[in-house]
Design a protein around this motif. Sequence first.
Motif, PDB file in Angstrom:
ATOM      1  N   THR A   1     -20.081 -34.109   2.322  1.00 39.31           N
ATOM      2  CA  THR A   1     -21.337 -34.425   1.719  1.00 39.31           C
ATOM      3  C   THR A   1     -21.348 -35.786   1.343  1.00 39.31           C
ATOM      4  OG1 THR A   1     -21.159 -33.264  -0.188  1.00 39.31           O
ATOM      5  CG2 THR A   1     -21.702 -31.966   1.673  1.00 39.31           C
TER       6      THR A   1
ATOM      7  N   ASN B   1     -17.076 -31.355  -0.847  1.00 40.70           N
ATOM      8  CA  ASN B   1     -18.228 -31.378  -1.646  1.00 40.70           C
ATOM      9  C   ASN B   1     -18.314 -32.745  -2.404  1.00 40.70           C
ATOM     10  OD1 ASN B   1     -20.096 -29.015  -0.952  1.00 40.70           O
ATOM     11  ND2 ASN B   1     -18.502 -27.818  -1.945  1.00 40.70           N
TER      12      ASN B   1
ATOM     13  N   HIS C   1     -25.117 -31.182  -8.224  1.00 40.87           N
ATOM     14  CA  HIS C   1     -23.405 -31.014  -8.659  1.00 40.87           C
ATOM     15  C   HIS C   1     -23.156 -29.632  -8.921  1.00 40.87           C
ATOM     16  CE1 HIS C   1     -22.674 -35.139  -9.529  1.00 40.87           C
ATOM     17  NE2 HIS C   1     -23.926 -35.349  -9.960  1.00 40.87           N
TER      18      HIS C   1
ATOM     19  N   PRO D   1     -22.963 -27.323  -4.171  1.00 40.71           N
ATOM     20  CA  PRO D   1     -21.704 -27.050  -4.058  1.00 40.71           C
ATOM     21  C   PRO D   1     -21.350 -25.811  -3.714  1.00 40.71           C
ATOM     22  CG  PRO D   1     -21.710 -28.408  -5.884  1.00 40.71           C
ATOM     23  CD  PRO D   1     -23.048 -28.371  -5.247  1.00 40.71           C
TER      24      PRO D   1
ATOM     25  N   MET E   1     -20.061 -23.785  -0.796  1.00 40.68           N
ATOM     26  CA  MET E   1     -18.694 -23.114  -0.742  1.00 40.68           C
ATOM     27  C   MET E   1     -18.847 -21.540  -0.418  1.00 40.68           C
ATOM     28  SD  MET E   1     -16.565 -24.366  -4.160  1.00 40.68           S
ATOM     29  CE  MET E   1     -18.020 -24.398  -5.233  1.00 40.68           C
TER      30      MET E   1
ATOM     31  N   ASN F   1     -13.502 -30.060  -3.723  1.00 36.87           N
ATOM     32  CA  ASN F   1     -14.558 -30.320  -4.797  1.00 36.87           C
ATOM     33  C   ASN F   1     -14.366 -31.600  -5.413  1.00 36.87           C
ATOM     34  OD1 ASN F   1     -16.061 -27.984  -3.918  1.00 36.87           O
ATOM     35  ND2 ASN F   1     -14.816 -26.932  -5.380  1.00 36.87           N
TER      36      ASN F   1
ATOM     37  N   LEU G   1     -17.378 -27.106 -12.175  1.00 34.62           N
ATOM     38  CA  LEU G   1     -16.832 -27.283 -10.582  1.00 34.62           C
ATOM     39  C   LEU G   1     -15.242 -27.248 -10.831  1.00 34.62           C
ATOM     40  CD1 LEU G   1     -17.925 -28.028  -7.876  1.00 34.62           C
ATOM     41  CD2 LEU G   1     -17.367 -30.486  -8.288  1.00 34.62           C
TER      42      LEU G   1
END
Length: 253
Positions: free
Chosen positions: A7, A85, A110, A114, A118, A134, A154
């Motif tokens: 992405t 990501n 953000h 993701p 995921m 990530n 993250l």
Amino acid sequence: MPTAVITGASAGLGEEFARQLAGRGADLVLVARSAAPLERLAAELRDEHGVAVDVITADLVVADDLQRIVDRIADPEHPIDLLVNNAGFGLPLHFADNDIDDEVRHLRIHVEAPMRLMHAALRSMRGRGGRIINVASVAGFISRSTYSACKQWLISFSRWANAEYAADGVTVTALCPGFTHTTFHERMGLAPGHEGIPAIGWLNAPDVVREGLRDAARGKAVSVPSLRYKVVVALTKVLPAPLTARAARRGRV
């Protein structure tokens, strides 16, 4: 050939991931909001490396667009082996000065995007193996507005998922670069050099991606490219939070 979904692939670290993975023979699914740069990159990679490259134009803060990427990742007829990501953006002002709708979009790109990607990838990869990278930030180790908070989430989630799904053959790595030469800061409306960071503080995108891919292959939960930023992260664990927060106001990573 392995297949990777990336992405935010039209520029910056996303583009560099595409170039390095294509160079290793991986087929690609490139995702970004801008169709023209994606198509140009896809054509170049097909010609140079002979890999298959699919392009999906999507804005991951739009529910229907995000679902299209979820559906592609979950497609049992065309399984993926790697999810990167990388999509994201920064906001130029302090939290109270930003428009709250912009902050919500920032949170969705953000964290929500993701997380959903995921979830789809893990369900697909369990038992057969795979990797998730990530793209987080050194900012995730420092208290600074919602950008840092998103990256902290993250990093924390990647650490947990890397341990939780190791038995299923899946690795999850949070890549945490410092200041990197990309278009990220320009898209925030900041002129080059505005961040006040000396030249030694800047990393090059090819080095960041190369180290991130290497650490993911080693099964590391957190990857911090370059020795100097490893030192920065170590210092955040011992220095008072107000001090690191003041230092972070000099720029964004």
